[in-house]
Design an enzyme around this catalytic site. Structure first.
Site, PDB file in Angstrom:
ATOM      1  N   CYS A  90      -0.554   4.095   2.167  1.00 34.74           N
ATOM      2  CA  CYS A  90      -0.378   3.890   3.605  1.00 34.74           C
ATOM      3  C   CYS A  90       1.053   4.190   4.044  1.00 34.74           C
ATOM      4  CB  CYS A  90      -0.695   2.441   3.978  1.00 34.74           C
ATOM      5  SG  CYS A  90      -2.274   1.817   3.389  1.00 34.74           S
ATOM      6  N   ASP A  91       2.035   3.731   3.269  1.00 29.90           N
ATOM      7  CA  ASP A  91       3.415   3.692   3.748  1.00 29.90           C
ATOM      8  C   ASP A  91       4.385   4.605   3.009  1.00 29.90           C
ATOM      9  OD1 ASP A  91       2.613   1.723   5.555  1.00 29.90           O
ATOM     10  OD2 ASP A  91       2.971   0.113   4.116  1.00 29.90           O
ATOM     11  N   CYS A 104       0.839  -1.207   0.000  1.00 32.39           N
ATOM     12  CA  CYS A 104       0.000   0.000   0.000  1.00 32.39           C
ATOM     13  C   CYS A 104       0.866   1.247   0.000  1.00 32.39           C
ATOM     14  CB  CYS A 104      -0.925  -0.004   1.216  1.00 32.39           C
ATOM     15  SG  CYS A 104      -2.016   1.441   1.299  1.00 32.39           S
TER      16      CYS A 104
END
Length: 305
Positions: free
Chosen positions: A134-135, A131
């Site tokens: 997300c990261d 992701c």
């Protein structure tokens, strides 16, 4: 006869449990053999509302579970084997026996596809991610690799240019499946490099990723390059096999919901989170959908049963 059975224990399932329990519906969550959803493999989460400090994904999910338990949610740490619709109710079959319920919330999530190489599991959450949204911020001024040739890979690569020093797209074929418009966004970006057609054979590092060994898919020639992160963007597999006879699925097998709600084609069966979301796939959007599913189930019980 139960009021609400929730299948899945990620952000969608646990949020549905909180709302259902606070409505005095005493839900049961079948959390499966590996509770917590995809967040449990995220070492660092910093974009979940209300959590200003970086938190381990497993800790975050345990906190949400405790909140659901506080309001009276019951948990079964087992997988559902079968679900059938009877006359106005559902029959859930699990290893511990059969449970009857008025409503079901499907929150089984989706699994990011893996590279399926021996060293991948060691580094998942330690430099390997499924992701970018997300990261990505954890890789500011770092060198990263994006694996894939579809729209998701192009979107992830473009997004990562906001943070990374260099983004290398690695794709196994000598052509791209992505839409031309998506390719155009990244092909001339000064931070983006291309390695086509290559595959990752091995991930290098001790505690975190430091590089990869690649193989040219045509010549077989190996190549070693340094990198700090690897974003696998080869798609997600929604966990929908349990419900396929009761719902409509799109071309990628995500559950189709009706009229901007969490309703499925089967009355009393609702879907929330990544199992019905082919676009956003974020913890917070899953939690929001879990809230909606619980409210939809509550309304169904009040009006129908």
């Amino acid at each position: 006869m139960e009021n609400v059975i929730i299948i899945g224990s990620g952000p969608a399932g646990l949020t549905a449990a909180i709302y259902s329990a606070r409505a005095s519906l005493a839900p049961i969550v079948f959390e499966g053999a590996a509770p917590g959803g995809q967040l449990i493999v995220s070492n660092e989460v910093e974009n979940f509302p209300g959590i200003p400090e970086i938190i381990h994904g497993a800790v975050l999910m345990q906190n949400i579970k405790q909140q659901a338990e506080k309001f009276g949610t019951r948990f079964k740490t087992e997988d559902v084997q079968k679900i059938e619709k009877k006359d106005g109710w559902f029959e859930i079959t699990a290893p511990s026996g059969i449970v009857k319920t008025k409503t079901v919330i499907a929150a089984t999530g989706a699994t990011a596809r893996r590279l399926n190489i021996p060293t991948e599991d060691k580094f998942y959450g330690r430099g390997v991610s499924g992701c970018a949204t997300c990261d990505g911020a954890f890789f500011r001024d770092k060198n990263v690799i994006v694996v894939g040739g579809g729209n998701t890979a192009m979107e992830d690569a473009y997004f990562l240019t906001r943070f990374a020093k260099k983004v290398t797209i690695v794709h196994r074929r000598d052509y791209l499946r992505a839409a031309p418009a998506e390719v155009e966004k990244v092909k001339n970006h000064p931070k983006v490099k291309w390695l086509i057609p290559y595959v990752i054979q091995e991930i290098l590092g001790e505690n975190t990723v430091t590089g990869v060994i690649l193989k040219n898919n045509i010549t077989g020639e190996p190549m070693q390059i340094a990198c700090d992160g690897i974003f696998v963007a080869i798609g997600h597999d929604p966990q929908t096999s349990l419900f396929e006879k009761l719902v409509e699925l799109d071309n990628e097998r995500f559950i189709i919901t009706k009229n901007k709600t969490t309703k499925t084609k089967t009355p009393g069966l609702f879907a929330a989170g990544d199992v019905m979301d082919p676009v956003y796939k974020q913890a917070v959007t899953a939690a929001g959908a879990g809230c909606k599913a619980a409210l939809d189930a509550q309304k169904y019980i009040e009006e129908t049963l």
